[in-house]
Design a protein around this motif. Structure first.
Motif, short mmCIF file in Angstrom:
data_model
loop_
_atom_site.label_atom_id
_atom_site.label_comp_id
_atom_site.label_asym_id
_atom_site.label_seq_id
_atom_site.Cartn_x
_atom_site.Cartn_y
_atom_site.Cartn_z
N GLY A 175 -3.17 3.22 -17.73
CA GLY A 175 -3.82 3.22 -18.85
C GLY A 175 -3.19 2.43 -20.11
N SER A 176 -2.20 1.86 -19.84
CA SER A 176 -1.58 0.87 -20.74
C SER A 176 -0.92 -0.16 -20.23
N GLU A 186 4.38 5.47 -29.54
CA GLU A 186 2.90 5.92 -29.56
C GLU A 186 2.15 5.27 -28.19
N GLN A 187 2.80 4.00 -28.10
CA GLN A 187 2.16 3.28 -26.93
C GLN A 187 2.78 4.05 -25.73
N THR A 191 -1.00 7.60 -27.19
CA THR A 191 -1.83 7.71 -28.30
C THR A 191 -2.44 6.41 -28.90
N GLU A 192 -3.13 6.63 -30.31
CA GLU A 192 -3.85 5.50 -30.77
C GLU A 192 -2.86 4.20 -31.02
N PHE A 200 6.86 -2.65 -34.03
CA PHE A 200 7.82 -2.08 -33.26
C PHE A 200 8.40 -3.01 -32.43
N ALA A 201 7.63 -3.79 -31.56
CA ALA A 201 8.08 -4.77 -30.58
C ALA A 201 8.79 -5.93 -31.19
N TRP A 202 8.30 -6.37 -32.32
CA TRP A 202 8.92 -7.36 -33.14
C TRP A 202 10.52 -7.27 -33.48
N GLY A 203 10.65 -5.90 -33.77
CA GLY A 203 12.03 -5.51 -34.06
C GLY A 203 12.89 -5.40 -32.93
#
Length: 706
Positions: A175-176, A186-187, A191-192, A200-203
């Motif tokens: 599902g992701s 949250e990923q 969740t949403e 977050f990924a950039w950091g």
């Protein structure tokens, strides 16, 4: 698949393969390369998924081109191909270089964490890319070092715009999508999903580039998840200047992370002081912020403070470069812009490159410098700006717009019953540029090459220039008419018919080809209002055509709205009589038959009223001046002039009010008394059965656009 053609790109070789697709190097017939991503059949297994996938890819085409590999083409989201006919595919800009992961972890002598200057440049470029992506309401969902390319002309973010469709595919059990080491909490929890996951990924990406290691990596997938959900990032070795902003982006709670807009503002040293202020700035200044991010990156590159390839800004005596191709003259540049339109579009959107072009253009190219010297938005976008630039630098080139033939012969050919030629959904943007941003005016600057009419060679096509001017007048009149009709339709209670982009294109075609285009104004006025009932609206519409500087576009605008105008006219018609021996009573007709005056002041009382007001005002002013300067000698004359002027103003006002009363039926008592004395039955109600609505419509006629 090698040797097959998808979307006009012939697949030459495989570039790579992932969990849900294979990437091929494709090439168009003109030699332009593209990266063609083809989804695996087990991922793109249903027509519904294919439509969703292609719709997401089309949405990504609207992303401003700042440090991204642009999406160039995809299949039609409404098409319903069989699973064994054509796979789901998308073509993006081909970017040649090394991924950020290979640059940091490669096996060459130059591997390792980026130096502080290069790291800051990478941070600015990738944050700018995120602002660009998020401004189009797209979430990347897989922002990782493997999806960041370091090339000879900077940094590019790739592989965005399709992860959402893949994530929702029926065969995706988790599902992701995404790479675990760079997933936000949250990923992972399912969740949403919001743009905050990209921040977050950039950091995590910048921490990897600055330290040479994945800051949440554990010995297993389970440990990595636990560290992301509950642990702290290991930022040892990251330059101190970036520790604060990276930690901010790695907050567990997405509400505590900055938006991409606020992140880039912080990196550029202009962070907003509150979320509320930032929200206002995002709507007002996003494009400016993108330009500033791009300019900051290129400014540092051109200063030579980088391990990245140095890009020297060209001077006017040398060459000018667009996407790796160098041009030595303005004519060569014009051909390059026309043949490599997407790259030229990106160049004009880049503030740094526009300034380079301004420095390179010769001083004698004053008009071209004016075109380049303003933001693309001043022209309605980089597309129209590029079209104006090409026509100015090399008008002998054919009138092409992107890959569309916009010459006179292509647009206004009457062979085989042709009308406006570009009628597909993907051409709606073209019609918008014609309607609102003067695209035809830009293209009319090209020299005439038509064979169906006589026109001086090496000069702009006189017929094209004339129709372009008429099209501008037509759409200005249509906007005014449509605005007036909105109010009239709301009052009358009917749904207005809206013109589609194709119908608007046919109107432009009519301007240049219709047999009546050279007609006289009175005849055009009658033609444009055919079908309208006799009355005030028809007379006003005809007067608009008769009094227009160019009656043809005015007539075409009315002709296009004739059905709606007819509805308004029918609903505002005067009272109708039941059958009887007495002639019908109509406003503007008097007892005894025959056509009398329209109201108490003739066919057009507004003109007479305005004349009386003007003369009266002049007399009043003259009287006041005479009284002030010559009170003793010319007192009587001053008083007479002032009194006469005031009287004329009052008379004009009374005449206009009297006419309005006649139109709105407020003098029906007079007609009723006449009918009563003759023993006649009273008049029927208005067509709508609503006298107030009819009166409001009649008052609305006074605002009919002229």
């Amino acid at each position: 698949m090698i040797g097959d053609t998808l979307g006009g790109y012939r697949l030459e070789k495989k570039l790579g393969e992932g969990g849900y697709g294979t990437v091929y190097l494709g090439r168009r017939e003109d030699g332009e390369p593209g990266a063609v991503k083809v989804l695996h059949p087990h991922v793109a297994g249903t027509p519904e998924f294919r439509r969703r996938f292609q719709a997401e890819a089309m949405l990504s085409m609207d992303i401003p081109p700042y440090f991204i590999a642009r999406v160039l083409k995809t299949g039609d989201p409404e098409a319903r191909p069989e699973p064994d006919q054509e796979p789901a595919w998308v073509v993006t800009e081909y970017v040649e270089g090394r991924t950020l992961r290979k640059l940091v972890m490669g096996d060459g002598s130059d591997e390792g964490p980026l130096g502080e200057d290069d790291l800051h440049r990478t941070a600015v470029a990738t944050a700018t890319a995120l602002v660009s992506i998020h401004s189009a309401d797209v979430v990347h969902r897989d922002f990782t070092p493997s999806n960041i390319m370091v090339t000879g002309d900077g940094v590019r973010v790739i592989d965005f715009g399709i992860a959402r469709a893949v994530e929702e595919a029926p065969t995706m059990a988790s599902g992701s999508t995404g790479t675990l080491r760079y997933m936000a909490p949250e990923q992972i929890l399912g969740t949403e999903v919001s743009p905050a996951i990209d921040v977050f990924a950039w950091g995590a990406v910048i921490a990897f580039a600055g330290t040479g290691r994945d800051v949440f990596d554990g010995g297993s997938a389970w440990e990595t998840r636990q560290r992301i959900l509950y642990g702290e990032a290991d930022l040892r070795g990251l330059p101190e200047a970036l520790v604060g902003v990276v930690s901010w982006c790695l907050e567990k709670d997405p509400e505590l992370r900055p938006t991409s807009h606020r992140l880039l503002s912080r990196l550029l040293g202009k962070e907003t002081s509150s979320i509320e202020e930032e929200g206002e700035a995002t709507q007002r200044d996003s494009r400016t912020l993108l330009d500033e991010g791009a300019a900051a990156f290129w400014r540092s590159i051109t200063m030579g403070m980088s391990g990245f390839p140095t890009v020297a800004g060209p001077d006017r005596e040398g060459t000018f470069e667009i996407a790796g191709t160098f041009y030595g003259t303005v004519a060569e540049l014009a051909r390059g812009v026309q043949s490599r339109w997407p790259e030229a579009h990106g160049m004009l959107r880049d503030a740094h490159k526009r300034q380079e072009l301004l420095r390179w253009l010769p001083e004698e190219e004053g008009k071209a410098r004016e075109i380049v010297g303003v933001l693309p938005e001043a022209w309605g976008g980089a597309d129209v700006q590029a079209a104006n630039l090409v026509a100015e630098l090399s008008p002998d080139l054919p009138a092409l717009f992107r890959d569309l033939d916009m010459s006179w012969g292509a647009l206004f050919s009457t062979k085989d019953g042709r009308a406006w030629p570009y009628r597909e959904p993907e051409h709606e943007r073209l019609m918008d540029l014609v309607e609102r941003h003067g695209l035809l005016k830009a293209l009319s600057g090209h020299h005439c090459i038509g064979s169906d009419h006589s026109c001086r060679r090496e000069r702009p096509c006189s017929r094209y220039v004339h129709v372009a001017r008429q099209a501008s007048d037509l759409f200005e009149r249509l906007r005014a008419l449509e605005g007036w009709l909105r109010g009239a339709a709301a009052t009358a209670g009917f749904d207005r018919e809206r013109l589609s982009p194709v119908e608007k294109g046919d109107l432009v075609h009519m301007l240049g080809t219709h047999e009546r285009r050279n007609g006289e104004a009175p005849a055009l006025a009658v033609w444009a209002t055919q079908g309208l009932p006799e009355g005030e609206l028809r007379e006003r519409a005809r007067r608009v055509v008769r009094e227009a500087d160019d009656p043809w576009p005015a007539a075409v605008a009315l002709y296009a709205c004739r059905d709606d105008l007819r509805r308004v006219s029918e609903r505002s018609a005067g009272p109708r009589e039941r059958p009887g021996p007495r002639p019908a009573v109509d406003h503007g007709r008097r007892k005894g038959g025959g056509r009398g005056r329209r109201g108490p002041v003739g066919r057009e009382p507004r003109g007479l009223s305005r004349l009386l007001w003007a003369v009266g005002a002049i007399l009043v002013v003259a009287g006041v001046v005479l009284g002030a300067l010559y009170w003793g000698d010319l007192t009587l004359l001053a008083l007479m002039a002032t009194g006469a002027g005031a009287a004329l103003i009052v008379i004009g006002r009374v005449l206009l009010e009297d006419h309005r009363k006649a139109l709105t039926g407020e003098e029906r008592g007079e007609h009723g008394s006449e009918a009563g004395t003759a023993g006649e039955s009273p008049v029927d109600e208005a067509p709508l059965g609503d006298e107030e609505r009819r009166a409001e419509l009649l008052r609305h006629l006074f605002d009919f656009p002229e």
